[in-house]
Scaffold this motif. Structure first.
Motif, PDB file in Angstrom:
ATOM      1  N   LYS A  61       0.821  -1.229   0.000  1.00 49.29           N
ATOM      2  CA  LYS A  61       0.000   0.000   0.000  1.00 49.29           C
ATOM      3  C   LYS A  61       0.854   1.279   0.000  1.00 49.29           C
ATOM      4  O   LYS A  61       0.765   2.106   0.915  1.00 49.29           O
ATOM      5  CB  LYS A  61      -0.956   0.001   1.197  1.00 49.29           C
ATOM      6  N   PHE A 102       0.684   3.989  -1.495  1.00 52.20           N
ATOM      7  CA  PHE A 102       0.064   5.312  -1.642  1.00 52.20           C
ATOM      8  C   PHE A 102      -1.019   5.566  -0.593  1.00 52.20           C
ATOM      9  O   PHE A 102      -1.801   6.494  -0.704  1.00 52.20           O
ATOM     10  CB  PHE A 102      -0.508   5.464  -3.064  1.00 52.20           C
ATOM     11  N   TYR A 104       4.468   6.125   1.454  1.00 55.03           N
ATOM     12  CA  TYR A 104       5.102   6.621   0.229  1.00 55.03           C
ATOM     13  C   TYR A 104       6.591   6.902   0.481  1.00 55.03           C
ATOM     14  O   TYR A 104       7.436   6.668  -0.380  1.00 55.03           O
ATOM     15  CB  TYR A 104       4.385   7.876  -0.290  1.00 55.03           C
ATOM     16  N   LYS A 125      -3.108  10.943  -5.513  1.00 55.84           N
ATOM     17  CA  LYS A 125      -3.901  10.885  -4.274  1.00 55.84           C
ATOM     18  C   LYS A 125      -3.181  11.601  -3.138  1.00 55.84           C
ATOM     19  O   LYS A 125      -3.795  12.078  -2.201  1.00 55.84           O
ATOM     20  CB  LYS A 125      -4.111   9.418  -3.848  1.00 55.84           C
ATOM     21  N   LEU A 132       1.483   3.676 -11.267  1.00 55.15           N
ATOM     22  CA  LEU A 132       1.963   4.180  -9.976  1.00 55.15           C
ATOM     23  C   LEU A 132       1.904   5.711  -9.938  1.00 55.15           C
ATOM     24  O   LEU A 132       1.548   6.303  -8.929  1.00 55.15           O
ATOM     25  CB  LEU A 132       3.396   3.692  -9.716  1.00 55.15           C
ATOM     26  N   LYS A 136      -0.149   7.685 -11.467  1.00 56.37           N
ATOM     27  CA  LYS A 136      -1.543   8.122 -11.239  1.00 56.37           C
ATOM     28  C   LYS A 136      -1.897   8.041  -9.762  1.00 56.37           C
ATOM     29  O   LYS A 136      -2.551   8.927  -9.216  1.00 56.37           O
ATOM     30  CB  LYS A 136      -2.509   7.236 -12.036  1.00 56.37           C
ATOM     31  N   GLU A 137      -1.442   6.966  -9.132  1.00 55.36           N
ATOM     32  CA  GLU A 137      -1.756   6.770  -7.713  1.00 55.36           C
ATOM     33  C   GLU A 137      -1.142   7.862  -6.830  1.00 55.36           C
ATOM     34  O   GLU A 137      -1.676   8.194  -5.780  1.00 55.36           O
ATOM     35  CB  GLU A 137      -1.261   5.394  -7.234  1.00 55.36           C
ATOM     36  N   THR A 138       0.005   8.404  -7.265  1.00 56.14           N
ATOM     37  CA  THR A 138       0.654   9.435  -6.425  1.00 56.14           C
ATOM     38  C   THR A 138      -0.179  10.714  -6.352  1.00 56.14           C
ATOM     39  O   THR A 138       0.012  11.513  -5.444  1.00 56.14           O
ATOM     40  CB  THR A 138       2.066   9.816  -6.937  1.00 56.14           C
TER      41      THR A 138
END
Ligand code: HEM
Length: 195
Positions: free
Chosen positions: A36, A38, A44, A133, A127, A129-131
């Motif tokens: 997990k 993000f 992170y 958030k 990945l 795109k997820e950042t």
């Protein structure tokens, strides 16, 4: 040690690596997602440290002269500077031990590590795109996951074409494969140490 560049129509090295490391890749993919990365800034930060150790390990390979001669433009592809800038964005200074950095001495194995590193740029689209958030992007905190200027697909196709132009014996190709498997294993071991 010299590596020769060939023009003969040989079996694709990139395809051989892709087919032979599918399970290794899927294992890494699953481990990354289950950590997990993000879900929080704290996670992170751990993920960035993992990426830092991987890119720190492969950085000398991007700057290896015999490899630069057969893979033109190689030295411009290293993402270590971008990972370091991401760490700085978050105010992080990773505390690492020397034994956490991989050392690759064999030039053919090095090509396998580079395959793993360059290929990771494809999955990085997801990945990256997820950042968002966590409100990171190509200018802050997620620089090393951003798309290359020419686009991920073209970037990858160019690297694959360079790999496929190498004229290697079967024994050398298997050393490349060993390098790629070692790189995925290193990534998994490092992930377990950090998370
Ligand atoms: C959650 C994390 C990841 C996801 C979701 C992911 C996803 C993907 C996807 C969708 C592809 C394209 C597959 C295809 O074209 O058939 C790919 C390719 C690749 N990824 Fe990942 N990836 C992840 C992490 C990584 C990591 C950490 C590494 C290396 C340490 C890596 C190395 C590669 C390589 C070498 C390829 C190229 C495969 C080939 O076409 O030869 N990936 N990844």
């Amino acid at each position: 040690m010299a590596v020769t560049l060939g023009t003969k129509d040989r079996r694709s090295l990139a395809k051989f690596l892709k087919l032979s490391t599918r399970g290794d890749h899927d294992g890494v993919d699953q481990m990354v997602m289950s950590s997990k990365p993000f879900a929080s800034q704290e996670n992170y930060a751990k993920f960035l440290t993992l990426q830092y150790l991987f890119h720190l390990s492969v950085a000398p390979l991007y700057h290896h002269e015999p490899l630069q001669a057969i893979l033109p433009g190689l030295s411009t592809l290293s993402r270590l500077d971008a990972v370091e800038a991401d760490l700085a964005d978050l105010g992080l200074v990773p505390q690492i031990d020397a034994d956490m950095v991989a050392k690759v001495d064999d030039v053919y194995e090095a090509i396998g590590w580079l395959y793993c590193s360059e290929g990771s740029n494809i999955g990085a689209a997801f990945l990256y795109k997820e950042t968002q958030k966590l409100y990171f992007d190509k200018d802050h905190g997620a620089r090393h996951l951003a798309s290359p200027i020419e686009g991920r697909a073209l970037h990858w196709r160019q690297f694959v074409a360079q790999l496929d132009a190498l004229e290697l014996t079967d024994e050398q190709s298997h050393r490349v494969l060993k390098g790629a498997v070692d790189a995925f294993d290193f990534y998994k071991t490092t992930l377990r140490r950090i998370f």
